[in-house]
Design an enzyme around this catalytic site. Structure first.
Site, PDB file in Angstrom:
ATOM      1  N   SER A 117      -1.235   4.216   0.461  1.00  0.00           N
ATOM      2  CA  SER A 117      -0.492   4.744  -0.684  1.00  0.00           C
ATOM      3  C   SER A 117      -1.409   5.412  -1.681  1.00  0.00           C
ATOM      4  O   SER A 117      -2.583   5.030  -1.850  1.00  0.00           O
ATOM      5  CB  SER A 117       0.249   3.602  -1.377  1.00  0.00           C
ATOM      6  OG  SER A 117       0.801   4.022  -2.606  1.00  0.00           O
ATOM      7  N   TYR A 141       0.800  -3.854  -5.881  1.00  0.00           N
ATOM      8  CA  TYR A 141       1.136  -3.056  -4.705  1.00  0.00           C
ATOM      9  C   TYR A 141      -0.046  -2.175  -4.299  1.00  0.00           C
ATOM     10  O   TYR A 141      -0.466  -2.156  -3.132  1.00  0.00           O
ATOM     11  CB  TYR A 141       2.355  -2.190  -4.979  1.00  0.00           C
ATOM     12  CG  TYR A 141       2.601  -1.147  -3.913  1.00  0.00           C
ATOM     13  CD1 TYR A 141       3.101  -1.505  -2.662  1.00  0.00           C
ATOM     14  CD2 TYR A 141       2.311   0.198  -4.151  1.00  0.00           C
ATOM     15  CE1 TYR A 141       3.306  -0.543  -1.681  1.00  0.00           C
ATOM     16  CE2 TYR A 141       2.518   1.152  -3.168  1.00  0.00           C
ATOM     17  CZ  TYR A 141       3.017   0.778  -1.939  1.00  0.00           C
ATOM     18  OH  TYR A 141       3.211   1.721  -0.967  1.00  0.00           O
ATOM     19  N   LYS A 145      -2.460  -2.454  -0.853  1.00  0.00           N
ATOM     20  CA  LYS A 145      -2.669  -1.378   0.105  1.00  0.00           C
ATOM     21  C   LYS A 145      -4.160  -1.112   0.311  1.00  0.00           C
ATOM     22  O   LYS A 145      -4.619  -0.861   1.435  1.00  0.00           O
ATOM     23  CB  LYS A 145      -1.962  -0.108  -0.362  1.00  0.00           C
ATOM     24  CG  LYS A 145      -0.468  -0.140  -0.171  1.00  0.00           C
ATOM     25  CD  LYS A 145      -0.089  -0.194   1.305  1.00  0.00           C
ATOM     26  CE  LYS A 145       1.384  -0.050   1.529  1.00  0.00           C
ATOM     27  NZ  LYS A 145       1.737  -0.085   2.971  1.00  0.00           N
TER      28      LYS A 145
END
Length: 318
Positions: A117, A141, A145
């Site tokens: 991402s 998040y 990643k």
């Protein structure tokens, strides 16, 4: 021989499964349907209803199929919500990746394409992000990643695993009307849902340090993104060397307010968006160069902004 697509019942994963089929490659889908849709998976594609953190069951399930490579998308993908649910995010994204790699090692599967991402960059202070831009994630998040990339790279050093990680930006549109983005947090489905119900779409924050005060993002069409996965998997399986990471970016930034204007143009609905508070974890601007991916993965922006909006509107209303 087949390619395993984790999260293949989701919006992006389902497009990748279709792209593999168009390329003449068989696939198998594993998805726990926490955000995916069973109907997104074609009837002739084997489907495993399972959360990838369940290593033993995942290993047992893979025993039934002749898997030669993995495209790994499964995970918890909402940056803003991850700030409120960090432990859940790490469990699904970090533990899930470790679990998958264990299952792959058990079955001698030596190739993986990882869905990373743009969130790994946080809010870079440069106009155009490249793969050499320092990583500084601002949400659990994004951190999860980045850790996923590290784990895969470490496993590669230890075992010779062939791999690459594709850092996504804002994925929108639809390659076919029966596949749509149903996320409760992403901009396009939120706007489509609001207009379909007769409400004013919301802009989350209009006080960012950007030209019009709204977030600037790098929007790419989901079908273009899916094609990059096909090429990456094919090249790795052919024994070709790829870079450890690639940005799948357009090089151009579009603000949320500009998106609203494009939506009004595509739908013929005249509306004034409602401005509300910012969401936690949302950077002001992130735009990336896709030059390296264009060089190695045949990456190209084949769809205009209006085509992205129109295809999303048509699919989201099916």
């Amino acid at each position: 021989m087949a390619i395993l697509v984790t999260g293949g019942a989701g919006y992006i994963g389902a497009h990748i499964v279709r792209a593999f089929d168009e390329a003449g490659l068989d696939s198998v889908v594993v998805d726990d349907l926490s955000s995916g849709h069973r109907e997104f998976v074609p009837d002739d594609v084997p489907f495993i209803d399972l959360n990838i953190t369940r290593t033993k069951k995942l290993t047992e399930a893979l025993r039934r199929y002749d898997i030669e490579a993995v495209v790994h998308l499964a995970g918890f993908k909402y940056a803003g919500v991850s700030v409120e649910r960090p432990l859940h995010t790490y469990q699904q994204n970090v533990q899930g990746t470790v679990s998958l790699l264990r299952a792959m090692a058990e079955h001698g599967i030596g190739t993986i394409v990882f869905s990373s991402s743009a969130a790994v960059y946080g809010t870079p202070d440069i106009a155009l992000v490249t793969e050499d831009t320092p990583t500084a994630p601002e949400s659990p998040y994004g951190e999860s990643k980045l850790v996923g990339e590290w784990i895969i790279a470490d496993q590669a050093r230890a075992t010779g695993l062939r791999h690459t990680s594709l850092r996504y930006f804002n994925v929108v549109g639809s390659g076919t009307p029966d596949l749509y983005d149903s996320s409760p947090h992403n901009l396009f489905p939120l706007v489509i849902r609001a207009l379909s119900e007769g409400h004013r779409p919301k802009i989350f924050g209009a006080d960012y340090p950007t030209p019009d005060g709204t977030c600037v993002r790098d929007y790419v069409h989901v079908a273009d993104l899916a094609q990059a996965h096909v090429v990456a998997a094919q090249k790795l399986l052919a024994g070709e060397s790829l870079e450890p990471v690639y940005n799948l970016g357009s090089g151009d930034g579009v603000s949320v307010r500009q998106i609203m204007t494009a939506v009004a143009r595509a739908t013929g609905i005249d509306f004034e968006p409602q401005v509300v508070d910012r969401r936690p974890g949302d950077p002001a601007r992130i735009v990336a160069s896709g030059e390296r991916a264009a060089r190695d993965l045949q990456w190209a922006m084949r769809h205009t902004l209006d085509e992205m909006v129109t295809s999303a509107w048509q699919a989201g209303r099916e």
